[in-house]
Design a protein around this motif. Structure first.
Motif, PDB file in Angstrom:
ATOM      1  N   THR A 183      -1.494  -0.133  -6.731  1.00 48.27           N
ATOM      2  CA  THR A 183      -2.276   0.071  -7.950  1.00 48.27           C
ATOM      3  C   THR A 183      -2.640   1.534  -8.189  1.00 48.27           C
ATOM      4  O   THR A 183      -2.787   1.956  -9.342  1.00 48.27           O
ATOM      5  CB  THR A 183      -3.565  -0.764  -7.900  1.00 48.27           C
ATOM      6  OG1 THR A 183      -4.311  -0.416  -6.727  1.00 48.27           O
ATOM      7  CG2 THR A 183      -3.238  -2.249  -7.865  1.00 48.27           C
ATOM      8  N   GLU A 184      -2.793   2.342  -7.140  1.00 49.70           N
ATOM      9  CA  GLU A 184      -3.188   3.740  -7.338  1.00 49.70           C
ATOM     10  C   GLU A 184      -2.150   4.515  -8.123  1.00 49.70           C
ATOM     11  O   GLU A 184      -2.463   5.509  -8.782  1.00 49.70           O
ATOM     12  CB  GLU A 184      -3.450   4.422  -6.000  1.00 49.70           C
ATOM     13  CG  GLU A 184      -2.215   4.623  -5.141  1.00 49.70           C
ATOM     14  CD  GLU A 184      -2.550   5.154  -3.764  1.00 49.70           C
ATOM     15  OE1 GLU A 184      -2.433   6.369  -3.566  1.00 49.70           O
ATOM     16  OE2 GLU A 184      -2.932   4.342  -2.902  1.00 49.70           O
ATOM     17  N   ARG A 228       3.194  -3.116  -6.505  1.00 50.55           N
ATOM     18  CA  ARG A 228       1.908  -3.604  -5.991  1.00 50.55           C
ATOM     19  C   ARG A 228       0.948  -2.468  -5.637  1.00 50.55           C
ATOM     20  O   ARG A 228      -0.194  -2.725  -5.250  1.00 50.55           O
ATOM     21  CB  ARG A 228       2.144  -4.472  -4.743  1.00 50.55           C
ATOM     22  CG  ARG A 228       2.943  -5.747  -5.015  1.00 50.55           C
ATOM     23  CD  ARG A 228       3.314  -6.448  -3.717  1.00 50.55           C
ATOM     24  NE  ARG A 228       2.160  -6.940  -2.991  1.00 50.55           N
ATOM     25  CZ  ARG A 228       2.199  -7.439  -1.747  1.00 50.55           C
ATOM     26  NH1 ARG A 228       3.357  -7.469  -1.100  1.00 50.55           N
ATOM     27  NH2 ARG A 228       1.103  -7.870  -1.161  1.00 50.55           N
ATOM     28  N   THR A 269      -0.743   3.477 -10.728  1.00 49.81           N
ATOM     29  CA  THR A 269      -0.901   3.124 -12.142  1.00 49.81           C
ATOM     30  C   THR A 269      -2.203   3.684 -12.719  1.00 49.81           C
ATOM     31  O   THR A 269      -2.614   3.285 -13.812  1.00 49.81           O
ATOM     32  CB  THR A 269      -0.890   1.601 -12.329  1.00 49.81           C
ATOM     33  OG1 THR A 269      -2.047   1.027 -11.692  1.00 49.81           O
ATOM     34  CG2 THR A 269       0.360   0.990 -11.731  1.00 49.81           C
ATOM     35  N   GLU A 270      -2.846   4.610 -12.007  1.00 46.22           N
ATOM     36  CA  GLU A 270      -4.126   5.148 -12.458  1.00 46.22           C
ATOM     37  C   GLU A 270      -3.970   6.619 -12.849  1.00 46.22           C
ATOM     38  O   GLU A 270      -3.017   7.296 -12.444  1.00 46.22           O
ATOM     39  CB  GLU A 270      -5.162   5.021 -11.337  1.00 46.22           C
ATOM     40  CG  GLU A 270      -5.426   3.580 -10.912  1.00 46.22           C
ATOM     41  CD  GLU A 270      -6.266   3.493  -9.639  1.00 46.22           C
ATOM     42  OE1 GLU A 270      -6.473   4.556  -9.007  1.00 46.22           O
ATOM     43  OE2 GLU A 270      -6.681   2.382  -9.285  1.00 46.22           O
ATOM     44  N   SER A 276       0.845  -1.191   0.000  1.00 41.89           N
ATOM     45  CA  SER A 276       0.000   0.000   0.000  1.00 41.89           C
ATOM     46  C   SER A 276       0.882   1.244   0.000  1.00 41.89           C
ATOM     47  O   SER A 276       2.082   1.188   0.324  1.00 41.89           O
ATOM     48  CB  SER A 276      -0.917   0.012   1.223  1.00 41.89           C
ATOM     49  OG  SER A 276      -0.157   0.192   2.409  1.00 41.89           O
ATOM     50  N   TRP A 277       0.286   2.371  -0.338  1.00 36.05           N
ATOM     51  CA  TRP A 277       1.008   3.639  -0.349  1.00 36.05           C
ATOM     52  C   TRP A 277       1.486   4.027   1.059  1.00 36.05           C
ATOM     53  O   TRP A 277       2.668   4.387   1.229  1.00 36.05           O
ATOM     54  CB  TRP A 277       0.141   4.715  -0.963  1.00 36.05           C
ATOM     55  CG  TRP A 277       0.774   6.062  -1.108  1.00 36.05           C
ATOM     56  CD1 TRP A 277       0.366   7.232  -0.548  1.00 36.05           C
ATOM     57  CD2 TRP A 277       1.938   6.399  -1.884  1.00 36.05           C
ATOM     58  NE1 TRP A 277       1.192   8.273  -0.910  1.00 36.05           N
ATOM     59  CE2 TRP A 277       2.168   7.784  -1.732  1.00 36.05           C
ATOM     60  CE3 TRP A 277       2.818   5.654  -2.680  1.00 36.05           C
ATOM     61  CZ2 TRP A 277       3.221   8.451  -2.352  1.00 36.05           C
ATOM     62  CZ3 TRP A 277       3.880   6.307  -3.293  1.00 36.05           C
ATOM     63  CH2 TRP A 277       4.071   7.689  -3.124  1.00 36.05           C
TER      64      TRP A 277
END
Length: 290
Positions: free
Chosen positions: A52-53, A50, A55-56, A8-9
């Motif tokens: 994902t945010e 890992r 990559t958005e 996570s971030w």
């Protein structure tokens, strides 16, 4: 070498605070080259794959929020109309395999003077969003680069995203190299027209210790362009614009080209991109990349 892979971030920020010397890795297209040639040996690798945010991307109020790990190929296919200058630059990055892995966040993180994404980000007035366990902040792109491969990032900070306005006018990117892609630029130049505010933005790459703008060239066009009734540009204006762009650079002689050649090439790129963008503006046809 220790390998950390946060899920996570917040976890990534915590690990970066714990290991300030950790090297972030997403696409790995720059870092792995340095590791393979033993030019760099960080004590810790921080894998952001890992999260994902990162990559958005999203669009809000006329601006694009571009996650740091969005690869170049997606910029080309998904953002060509919104960010044509950045999409053009993305097309010149490496091979298809590199474009599928490489990211603007990684380009910013390495802070190379020759980074292909940097000139269009400068021309578009981008803002870099960074964060640490201490909080988040934004850095104007003009203040991000401090020296050769040095940036304004604090040791405990990570790049989260880049924010830049949706193109309000034509944009262009050009570079000189031994090939169109898969090559480090001898020099590069980006230009953005901003008709709504009657200004232009510039970006120079691979011709100074840091990527930079050409303020005098921008001021020249702000006072000369007729936005309401656009007319063909006189050759004298194109030439003077190119001269001011070249004067804004601070190139060196190296294995890829001489300082004199870089200045000459920048003047040519500046004249050409101005002619192209202005013709697109006059005709109502903006350059598209997708």
């Amino acid at each position: 070498m220790e390998f950390l892979r946060p899920a996570s971030w917040p976890e990534a920020l915590a690990l970066k605070a714990e290991h300030p010397a950790a090297a972030p890795i997403a696409g790995g297209t720059d870092l792995m080259v340095e590791l393979n040639f033993d030019r760099r040996r960080p004590p810790v690798l921080l894998d952001l794959g890992r999260i994902t945010e990162l990559t958005e991307w999203s669009e809000t109020d006329g601006a694009v929020w571009l996650g740091a790990a969005v690869p170049y190929q997606r910029i080309i296919t998904e953002l060509g109309e919104r960010l044509p200058g950045l999409a053009m630059a993305s097309r010149t990055v490496g091979s298809p395999q590199i474009r599928n892995r490489g990211t603007v966040g990684g380009n910013l993180g390495s802070a190379s003077p020759a980074g292909d994404a940097h000139p269009p980000l400068l021309a578009a007035d981008a803002v870099v969003e960074v964060a640490s366990v201490r909080g988040a902040r934004t850095i104007p792109i003009t203040e991000f680069f401090l020296g050769v491969k040095r940036s304004a990032l604090a040791p405990d900070e990570l790049i989260r995203a880049v924010r830049l306005p949706v193109a309000g006018g034509p944009q262009q990117f050009s570079k000189v190299g031994t090939r169109n892609a898969m090559v480090i630029a001898v020099c590069s130049f980006a230009l953005s027209l901003h008709p709504a505010r009657g200004t232009v933005g510039t970006g120079i790459g691979s011709a100074a210790p840091t990527p930079r703008r050409a303020p005098a060239a921008e001021e020249l066009l702000a006072g000369e362009l007729s936005w309401e009734s656009p007319q063909p540009l006189p050759e004298s204006l194109l030439i003077r614009f190119g001269e001011l762009v070249a004067a804004a650079a601070a190139p060196i002689d190296d294995v890829r080209g001489s300082a004199a050649y870089r200045r000459h090439a920048l003047a040519v790129l500046a004249r050409r991109t101005l002619a192209w963008t202005w013709q697109d503006y006059r005709s109502g046809r903006w350059s598209r990349c997708a």
